[in-house]
Write an enzyme that holds these catalytic residues in place. Structure first.
Site, PDB file in Angstrom:
ATOM      1  N   GLY A   1       0.843  -1.072  -0.568  1.00 30.60           N
ATOM      2  CA  GLY A   1      -0.285  -0.189   0.412  1.00 30.60           C
ATOM      3  C   GLY A   1       0.846   1.167   0.086  1.00 30.60           C
ATOM      4  O   GLY A   1       1.742   1.592   0.847  1.00 30.60           O
ATOM      5  N   THR A   2       0.891   2.406  -0.523  1.00 36.13           N
ATOM      6  CA  THR A   2       1.355   3.888  -1.122  1.00 36.13           C
ATOM      7  C   THR A   2       0.113   4.646  -1.548  1.00 36.13           C
ATOM      8  O   THR A   2      -0.659   4.393  -2.164  1.00 36.13           O
ATOM      9  CB  THR A   2       2.535   3.124  -2.075  1.00 36.13           C
ATOM     10  OG1 THR A   2       1.882   2.605  -2.857  1.00 36.13           O
ATOM     11  CG2 THR A   2       4.026   2.309  -1.654  1.00 36.13           C
ATOM     12  N   THR A   3       0.401   5.164  -1.042  1.00 30.46           N
ATOM     13  CA  THR A   3       0.930   6.367  -0.577  1.00 30.46           C
ATOM     14  C   THR A   3       0.369   7.376   0.548  1.00 30.46           C
ATOM     15  O   THR A   3      -1.405   7.502   0.508  1.00 30.46           O
ATOM     16  CB  THR A   3       1.601   7.727  -1.735  1.00 30.46           C
ATOM     17  OG1 THR A   3       2.658   6.804  -3.157  1.00 30.46           O
ATOM     18  CG2 THR A   3       2.378   8.942  -0.494  1.00 30.46           C
TER      19      THR A   3
END
Length: 274
Positions: free
Chosen positions: A55-57
């Site tokens: 998972g990003t950002t």
């Protein structure tokens, strides 16, 4: 038939020992099997790494009357988009929140344990932790995850909150081994953090209100999505927008989809007029 006292006691569960104000340490001592494996270490198959969801950002902006924390909704598994509606912002308690980046499973587990840790501390001690103490607690959990980080399951959180005693907002960044660093006005982590930081550095101004800070956060996520394939922009067809939350002396509250959509529309309009 007679029983010895030792035999009777052996069949009874041991009493719950809550002498420690740390829920994580109490759980590890009382019920080690209940500690999530990601915090206990262990080998990881090489072929598993390509299937892990990342998972990003996430980012945070400090305002005059509090802080804003926000995250995009995309999760990836290798070169594939795994999810388009992942949650990366979690309330830790009434006056703070944690944003997660890195391997999604351990990161979400860390956020849940952290929230339980703060609740347990308040029940045992009778008083909530200071904001500084909360940030230290989170650093300890990141350090506990170090064995798995060494195998590639890296979790890098972002912590933001307001001290209800003073009304002061603060932002804390972390590294994969538990290092804790206080940010002055803004912070970002995740694969799109480089582009997000550039936008935050350009647009964040001292003394801005929470609404302005939320607008800047949405614009920074826009730029991160344009530069980083692992960061997702707003999905206007499915009405999936970044999660944006503001924290002030009155507590944590998330912006509604309609409020975030208004910021998105403002950002799109500004870019059309450039």
């Amino acid at each position: 038939m007679t029983f010895r006292a030792e035999e009777l006691l052996a069949g009874l569960p041991s009493p719950f020992d809550a002498r420690s104000s740390s829920f994580f340490e109490t759980l590890r001592r009382q019920a080690p099997d209940a500690v999530p494996p990601v915090f206990a270490g262990g080998p990881m198959a090489e072929e598993l790494r390509g299937r892990l969801v990342d998972g990003t950002t996430v980012l945070a902006v400090r305002a005059a009357d509090g802080v804003v924390i926000a995250g995009d909704r995309r999760a990836t598994a290798g070169n594939l988009i795994s999810r388009g509606d992942m949650r990366k912002i979690f309330p830790a308690d009434d006056w703070s929140a944690v944003g997660i980046s890195g391997t999604a499973g351990p990161a979400m587990e860390l956020a849940r344990i952290f929230a339980t840790e703060l609740e347990h501390y308040e029940k045992v001690e009778g008083d909530p932790l200071s904001l500084e103490g909360k940030s230290n607690k989170l650093a300890g959990l990141v350090r506990a995850h170090l064995p798995m980080a060494m195998q590639g399951l890296i979790v890098v959180p972002l912590f933001a909150g307001v001290d209800p005693r003073t009304g002061e907002g603060r932002i804390y960044e972390y590294d994969p081994v538990g290092g804790r660093y206080r940010a002055t006005s803004h912070a970002a982590t995740g694969s799109g953090s480089l582009a997000a930081r550039a936008t935050l550095k350009r647009l964040v101004t001292a003394g801005s209100d929470l609404r302005t800070a939320a607008s800047v956060a949405v614009e920074a996520l826009f730029d991160a999505a344009e530069e980083d394939s692992a960061t997702g922009g707003p999905d206007l067809i499915r009405s999936i927008y970044p999660i944006v939350a503001s924290i002030d002396a009155e507590g944590y509250r998330e912006l509604t989809d309609e409020q975030v959509a208004a910021h998105v529309e403002d950002t799109v309009e500004r870019r059309r007029n450039r």
